[in-house]
Design an enzyme around this catalytic site. Structure first.
Site, mmCIF file in Angstrom:
data_model
loop_
_atom_site.group_PDB
_atom_site.id
_atom_site.type_symbol
_atom_site.label_atom_id
_atom_site.label_comp_id
_atom_site.label_asym_id
_atom_site.label_seq_id
_atom_site.Cartn_x
_atom_site.Cartn_y
_atom_site.Cartn_z
ATOM 1 N N ASP A 52 8.683 4.262 6.866
ATOM 2 C CA ASP A 52 7.358 4.528 7.214
ATOM 3 C C ASP A 52 6.825 5.603 6.774
ATOM 4 O OD1 ASP A 52 7.825 2.902 10.216
ATOM 5 O OD2 ASP A 52 6.256 2.515 8.940
ATOM 6 N N GLU A 91 3.505 1.561 12.363
ATOM 7 C CA GLU A 91 3.166 2.917 12.178
ATOM 8 C C GLU A 91 1.731 2.874 11.524
ATOM 9 O OE1 GLU A 91 5.883 6.349 11.914
ATOM 10 O OE2 GLU A 91 4.580 6.886 10.190
ATOM 11 N N ASP A 93 -1.359 4.549 9.638
ATOM 12 C CA ASP A 93 -1.718 6.093 9.623
ATOM 13 C C ASP A 93 -3.311 6.234 9.661
ATOM 14 O OD1 ASP A 93 0.734 5.282 7.256
ATOM 15 O OD2 ASP A 93 0.862 6.628 9.107
ATOM 16 N N HIS A 137 -13.002 -8.340 1.615
ATOM 17 C CA HIS A 137 -14.357 -9.137 0.765
ATOM 18 C C HIS A 137 -14.719 -8.360 -0.382
ATOM 19 C CE1 HIS A 137 -14.794 -12.402 4.080
ATOM 20 N NE2 HIS A 137 -14.965 -11.119 4.913
ATOM 21 N N CYS A 179 -12.291 -12.232 -2.994
ATOM 22 C CA CYS A 179 -12.941 -12.995 -3.843
ATOM 23 C C CYS A 179 -13.179 -12.342 -5.233
ATOM 24 C CB CYS A 179 -14.336 -13.555 -3.474
ATOM 25 S SG CYS A 179 -14.211 -14.182 -2.004
#
Lengths: 302, 577
Positions: A52, A91, A93, A137, A179
């Site tokens: 992590d 975790e 951030d 997107h 896309c």
């Protein structure tokens, strides 16, 4: 300094540590699948050994504890609900409003305010292999962050060049699932970059399947098949990048995944998947005996 | 160890009652040595509505004294990350809580440790700190990394310095409120990523002891969930010559009867947490479970399985309650179990509770109403109301009215700090006397500000949050409270220090408010640019053409016969027609 001519491909990867920057840029409940995408890559990367402390996870909205989630503290990748990609030991951030273009570029280039905690920094050096995964997107030449701003492919390419100039990576793998994702890597010009995208310019990346109990689409096709592929990888496997390029052909993905390797010095066939997704340490076993010095004796009190 | 409170009816045998010690049934602490000590406890209290309230407390006491600038490098049970934070930022007391849900006082009674929805952080710094604001900013950033929360959004626009409402909860003389900072983030979400680092601060982690019950899928599927970390200095012994640092990690959860999918009022540890207990934390000096059985003392159908011979009584929140105690450090506790049921009849009605709401219509003005209820039949008591309102709701303090029973009620102490745009919020503290059996309403009008277009969040139509009001009070009680500070008490009754015997300290949080600000249409700049460019292009283009276009006369093209004739004429060398 690295040998930058054609002989470079004969050198094996000289990386000593691995980092991952995983970003989900979409807000709102109906974009559940983007969070599921990012969390499934997070899960694979953790499973293959990256800790992590070496992962910067940015989620623009909270789906697991969202009040619309009928199963709190879970994010599923498939409607059979077998795999909870959120898990018990996660975790995050950067979360919520903190996921902005500015913060993302600051993380990449390292220009963060002095009081930023370590878990929010990308502390890579010139021997780090970095995996960068973006989802959300996007359109031709841009990626939308949280419905209010976007990052362009020119900005991204310049950020990577800054990283190269500051010697912040050894090799970098860039994966994008949006896309028209291939437009985001068109402008790269720094060495040692390999890029994969889920669709070409002019095509849309499609989602996999909806779940009627949760009410939204759970995952995108490209990342779904990528997760399936990565579930078969374990830290000692020898699968290489050419297999990764074959993930999700047009028959499964409906869009055509693309990739770019011209800036990469090594041959993709010699690059292991675990070079980027795992944290494999190179160990040299020695048969020599080493004499340790005498232990330091405590000073006697006088 | 599998504790099942089930559905069958059996008589509760009075002969099983063992030591009913009005004081403690807790073993005295270790004699004073230079080691840390750790205690854990779980209190389970069935609530009137059929829900069940579970409260975990984990307490680590660290024999370290930072007030004289000592440096520490050896950490035993106290977590190193918090120890370094305390020494680096010269923190005297630190209280941070993350809550999801709102505590319904009238249905559930008073919680042992109250907390507002979202995140709340208040810190008392040592008096050796010269730049408190700078240290506060760095501290919030470091804590946001430790707890994976967006605490870095705490800045001067939502931080206040209350003068009276948040006195230190530990020992010490410093009461200069310039060293106190208080901030809330009502929008903050709590999820597994906040629970994981919280569990890692425990000495046994989530591997042994009571913390194995803390699994996120069940904990977050609850009506109310709150986890907190409280650090404060306490006296080491009766004479209080030196202090040690106490870390309390608390977790409160209320599990809903209906969403957990059962019709009968049957609760068990497995149904609540999907886990059972197998051992106590080996590093704990005491590990206990307290089940509140006060309402069973009349002998109603009541089965607690396995039955425990240890009983304990404690005065908490002004009420003397009886608890059945299970000591996990005793191996005999882990045996096979039968099943039992629990019926709840009555509960002490909370004397103080509060509500808050926004009145008015439209997007320009509004009113904030805070209503405080005093349910005591004949005693009145004072309460301290703390309100911190963001700068974009401009309060008009000249419209502040406080009314009780229809008449005006003048507060005896008001501390008001006006806001500065984009710099600091409003701070309003008032000491109000609540008459017996009444509702006191505090009203203030406000006007909404128009933010700059970059200051809006990505989802401005959700609304903007205003943090909860805090109401602190010493409520009179009918039962004498234990005021000794060092005598061993269960953790749940010894959190708030009490100086008087006939009253107890209560802190009530109201709901946060969600207010809509006038939101501009963000597509307007694009619309304006398109329209203007179109108008300029069409208008300028037409005007330019009109002014600079010159007209020439053009002959119409000749017909076909004439063209053939012209070709023949050209061949003959004769000028065309």
């Amino acid at each position: 300094h690295r040998n930058l001519n054609g002989a470079g491909q004969f050198f094996s990867s000289g990386h000593t540590n691995n980092w991952a920057v995983l970003v989900c840029t979409s807000r709102f409940w109906f974009n559940y699948r983007h969070v599921a995408n990012t969390l499934s890559v997070y899960r694979s990367v953790k499973r293959l050994g990256i800790p992590d402390s070496h992962i910067v996870l940015m989620l623009a909205d909270d789906m697991a504890c969202n009040h619309r989630n009928p199963k709190p503290a879970t994010v599923f990748s498939h409607k059979n609900m077998e795999l909870n990609v959120y898990g018990d030991d996660v975790e995050v951030d950067y979360r919520g409003y903190e996921v902005t273009v500015e913060n993302f570029l600051r993380v990449l280039t390292g220009r963060l305010p002095p009081s930023t905690p370590r878990s929010k920094r990308l502390l890579s050096d010139d021997r780090s292999n970095i995996l960068i995964y973006l989802t959300g997107h996007g359109g031709n030449g841009f990626l939308k962050f949280q419905d209010s701003e976007e990052i362009s492919n020119v900005e991204l390419a310049d950020a990577f060049e800054q990283m190269w100039q500051k010697r912040r990576y050894n090799e970098l793998l860039f994966i994008i699932d949006t896309c028209q994702g291939a437009s985001m890597y068109e402008r790269f010009y720094s060495p040692n970059l390999m890029a994969l995208a889920s669709s070409q310019v002019g095509e849309d990346s499609l989602s996999h399947q909806p779940d009627l109990a949760i009410g939204v689409h759970l995952m995108d096709r490209y990342t779904f098949y990528l997760l399936e592929f990565l579930e078969d990888i374990h830290p000692a496997s020898k699968t290489n990048m050419n297999d990764l390029f074959k993930v999700c052909p047009k028959s499964q993905c409906v869009s055509t995944p693309g990739h770019r390797t011209d800036l990469f010095l090594r041959d993709p066939g010699s690059v292991l998947i675990t070079d980027f997704f795992g944290s494999v340490r190179k160990i040299e076993i020695t048969m020599e005996t080493i004499n340790l010095t005498d232990p330091i004796k405590q000073m006697e009190e006088k | 160890f599998y504790l099942y409170i089930g559905a069958e009816e059996r008589r509760w045998e009075a002969s099983q009652v063992g030591d009913v010690d009005p004081g403690m049934s807790v073993a005295p602490p270790h004699p004073h040595t230079n080691t840390d000590s750790f205690q854990e406890e779980l209190v389970v209290r069935p609530l009137h509505s059929g829900d069940i309230y579970a409260s975990f407390q984990f307490r680590t006491v660290w024999e370290a004294d930072f007030s004289r600038g000592n440096k520490v490098s050896h950490y035993q049970l106290f977590p190193k990350s918090l120890g370094q934070v305390i020494s680096k930022f010269s923190v005297r007391e630190l209280h941070i809580s993350f809550t999801q849900g709102y505590w319904r006082t009238m249905q559930w009674g008073q919680p042992f440790l109250p907390s507002p929805p979202g995140a709340e952080l208040w810190v008392w710094f040592q008096d050796s700190v010269t730049d408190v604001d700078g240290t506060w900013k760095e501290l919030t950033n470091v804590l946001s990394g430790i707890f994976c929360a967006s605490l870095n959004f705490i800045d001067s626009t939502n931080t206040v310095q209350p003068s009276a409402a948040f006195k230190p909860l530990g020992v010490g003389n410093v009461t200069d409120h310039r060293f106190l900072r208080y901030a809330t983030l009502p929008r903050e979400i709590v999820c597994t990523e906040n629970l994981t680092p919280w569990k890692k601060l425990l000495p046994c982690g989530s591997k042994a002891g009571l913390a194995v019950l803390l699994k996120s899928e069940k904990l977050f599927h609850s009506s109310f969930h709150s986890q907190a970390v409280h650090i404060r200095p306490i006296c080491q012994d009766q004479r209080c010559k030196s202090t040690s640092l106490e870390l309390r990690q608390t977790l409160n959860a209320v599990f809903d009867l209906h969403t957990s999918g059962q019709a009968k009022r049957e609760w068990s540890l497995f149904k609540m947490f999907s886990r059972t207990l197998t051992e106590a934390c080996p590093l704990a000096s005491s590990s206990k479970i307290y089940i509140d059985i006060t309402d069973n003392s009349q002998g109603e159908q009541f089965e607690l399985s396995p039955a425990s011979s240890l009983l304990s009584q404690a005065v908490v929140l002004g009420d003397r309650r009886t608890f059945s105690v299970y000591d996990l450090t005793d191996q005999a506790t882990f045996g096979s179990t039968r099943s039992l049921n629990l019926l709840i009849r009555d509960m002490l009605r909370p004397l103080l509770h509060a509500e808050r709401y926004v009145a008015g219509y439209g997007l320009q003005t509004g009113e904030i109403h805070t209503v405080m209820y005093n349910h005591h039949p004949y005693r009145s008591f004072p309460v301290l109301l703390l309100d911190s309102v963001p700068w974009y709701l401009r309060l008009y303090i000249h419209t502040l009215t406080v009314t009780s029973k229809g008449k005006e009620n003048k507060p005896s102490y008001i501390h008001y700090q006006p806001s500065k745009d984009r710099l600091r919020p409003h701070l309003l503290e008032m000491l109000v006397q609540l008459p017996p059996n009444s509702a006191t309403e505090v009203t203030v009008e406000f006007e909404r500000a128009l933010l700059k277009w970059t200051e809006y969040t990505p989802d401005p139509n959700h609304g903007f949050y205003v943090g909860s009001s805090v109401i602190s009070s010493l409520v009179p009680s009918t039962v004498a409270t234990n005021t000794s500070i060092t005598q061993e008490q269960p953790l749940f009754s010894s959190f708030f220090p009490c100086k008087e015997e006939l009253s107890y300290f209560v802190r009530v949080y109201t709901e946060p408010l969600l207010v809509n600000l006038p939101t501009p249409d963000f597509s307007m700049p694009y619309n304006v640019i398109c329209l203007t460019c179109t108008v300029v292009a069409v208008g300028y283009g037409s005007l330019y053409n009109l002014l600079t276009r010159s007209f020439q006369i053009e002959e119409p093209s000749p017909g076909l016969a004439k063209r053939i004739a012209n070709v023949i004429r050209r061949m003959r060398g004769v000028p065309p027609l």
